[in-house]
Motif scaffolding. Structure first.
Motif, PDB file in Angstrom:
ATOM      1  N   ILE A  73      28.926  33.830  44.615  1.00 41.44           N
ATOM      2  CA  ILE A  73      30.386  33.730  44.532  1.00 41.44           C
ATOM      3  C   ILE A  73      30.928  35.048  44.000  1.00 41.44           C
ATOM      4  CG2 ILE A  73      32.325  32.378  43.676  1.00 41.44           C
ATOM      5  CD1 ILE A  73      30.248  30.740  45.275  1.00 41.44           C
ATOM      6  N   GLU A  74      31.913  35.604  44.676  1.00 41.14           N
ATOM      7  CA  GLU A  74      32.551  36.823  44.167  1.00 41.14           C
ATOM      8  C   GLU A  74      33.973  36.500  43.737  1.00 41.14           C
ATOM      9  OE1 GLU A  74      33.690  41.464  45.242  1.00 41.14           O
ATOM     10  OE2 GLU A  74      32.896  40.159  46.830  1.00 41.14           O
ATOM     11  N   VAL A  99      36.526  34.401  46.163  1.00 43.70           N
ATOM     12  CA  VAL A  99      37.646  33.680  45.549  1.00 43.70           C
ATOM     13  C   VAL A  99      38.671  34.727  45.108  1.00 43.70           C
ATOM     14  CG1 VAL A  99      38.390  32.127  43.712  1.00 43.70           C
ATOM     15  CG2 VAL A  99      36.142  31.807  44.777  1.00 43.70           C
ATOM     16  N   GLU A 100      39.824  34.712  45.751  1.00 42.77           N
ATOM     17  CA  GLU A 100      40.861  35.716  45.509  1.00 42.77           C
ATOM     18  C   GLU A 100      42.203  35.033  45.254  1.00 42.77           C
ATOM     19  OE1 GLU A 100      42.994  38.535  44.679  1.00 42.77           O
ATOM     20  OE2 GLU A 100      41.002  39.249  45.284  1.00 42.77           O
ATOM     21  N   ARG A 101      42.880  35.413  44.155  1.00 46.15           N
ATOM     22  CA  ARG A 101      44.137  34.771  43.785  1.00 46.15           C
ATOM     23  C   ARG A 101      45.357  35.421  44.430  1.00 46.15           C
ATOM     24  NH1 ARG A 101      47.122  36.802  39.383  1.00 46.15           N
ATOM     25  NH2 ARG A 101      47.678  34.696  38.768  1.00 46.15           N
ATOM     26  N   ASP A 125      40.040  27.738  37.982  1.00 40.96           N
ATOM     27  CA  ASP A 125      39.925  26.427  38.619  1.00 40.96           C
ATOM     28  C   ASP A 125      38.750  26.436  39.613  1.00 40.96           C
ATOM     29  OD1 ASP A 125      40.729  23.801  39.000  1.00 40.96           O
ATOM     30  OD2 ASP A 125      42.145  24.300  40.587  1.00 40.96           O
ATOM     31  N   LEU A 126      37.719  27.192  39.271  1.00 47.62           N
ATOM     32  CA  LEU A 126      36.654  27.517  40.206  1.00 47.62           C
ATOM     33  C   LEU A 126      35.884  26.297  40.720  1.00 47.62           C
ATOM     34  CD1 LEU A 126      35.186  29.799  41.648  1.00 47.62           C
ATOM     35  CD2 LEU A 126      33.721  30.053  39.641  1.00 47.62           C
ATOM     36  N   GLN A 167      29.590  25.473  33.690  1.00 49.21           N
ATOM     37  CA  GLN A 167      29.399  24.264  34.479  1.00 49.21           C
ATOM     38  C   GLN A 167      28.660  24.545  35.789  1.00 49.21           C
ATOM     39  OE1 GLN A 167      32.970  21.977  34.914  1.00 49.21           O
ATOM     40  NE2 GLN A 167      32.128  20.655  36.522  1.00 49.21           N
ATOM     41  N   LEU A 168      28.923  25.711  36.380  1.00 50.06           N
ATOM     42  CA  LEU A 168      28.372  26.025  37.692  1.00 50.06           C
ATOM     43  C   LEU A 168      26.994  26.671  37.646  1.00 50.06           C
ATOM     44  CD1 LEU A 168      31.546  27.457  39.467  1.00 50.06           C
ATOM     45  CD2 LEU A 168      30.312  25.386  40.115  1.00 50.06           C
TER      46      LEU A 168
END
Length: 218
Positions: A73-74, A99-101, A125-126, A167-168
């Motif tokens: 995951i980036e 994952v880009e906001r 919020d991954l 968590q991940l």
């Protein structure tokens, strides 16, 4: 003319080569324009005056297993400099998730890296974001590579991201993060993580330190 050439001779048409270079240059300029626009709109969330260098990108990617069994995951891929280095490392397209906001950057990344899943959303919020795309009960997140400016983001946001990572990341999953604070230790929210390795990349503006963390065992 003396001497002899054996075998076929590959000829590249000059016009074709020029066209390919021009297209690549235009894509780079387009990426830079989006980056500058985001920097002006929200400088705190970008955290750097210019995109990461190739040297920094390659160092980040060097800490990822060549053939990861789980997902990579980036977070905050921006213009995709580190994304390209991750793919060159050998990570399969279907094993990489960005994952880009920034909505504009997310759209740009989809065009730049077809075949790579790009999620528009916030790293705080991954888990919920990833759960929409992969089965977290059966699939493993092996590495999280981050370009997020953790030292400049609000403390509650950084703490939320740290909780998501705990968590991940299981079974010695890696969290790879860079910082420009060369003389300081790890970010406060990551103190419970185990910093396994640390390398300074001088060929970056400004120079950066890459840290590799393992999530704390339950």
């Amino acid at each position: 003319m003396s001497g002899r050439l054996d075998g076929p001779l590959d000829i590249v048409h000059p016009a074709g080569a020029f066209s390919a270079k021009r297209t690549s240059r235009l894509k780079d300029l387009s990426s830079l324009a989006v980056f500058v626009g985001e920097l002006i709109a929200d400088p705190r969330s970008i955290g750097a005056p210019i995109p990461s260098s190739r040297a920094l990108a390659r160092r980040m990617a060097s800490f990822i297993p060549c053939r990861p069994k789980g997902y990579v995951i980036e977070l905050g891929p921006g213009t995709g400099v580190i994304t390209r280095a991750i793919l060159e490392r050998g990570v399969p397209l279907h094993r990489l998730i960005l994952v880009e906001r920034s909505y504009e950057m997310a759209n740009m990344l989809r065009k730049k890296f077809p075949g790579v899943k790009v999620i528009f959303g916030d790293a705080a919020d991954l888990t919920r974001l990833l759960a929409r795309h992969i089965d977290l009960e059966t699939e493993r997140v092996e590495c999280v590579v981050s370009s997020l400016p953790l030292r400049s983001l609000p403390k509650p946001v950084v703490e939320s991201i740290a909780r998501e990572l705990k968590q991940l990341l299981k079974e010695d999953g890696r969290f790879i993060q860079y910082t420009y604070a060369l003389r300081h230790g790890c970010n406060g929210a990551l103190k419970s993580f185990n910093r396994a390795r640390s390398r300074t990349v001088w060929r970056n503006l400004p120079p950066a330190r890459v840290d590799v963390y393992h999530a704390p065992r339950a």
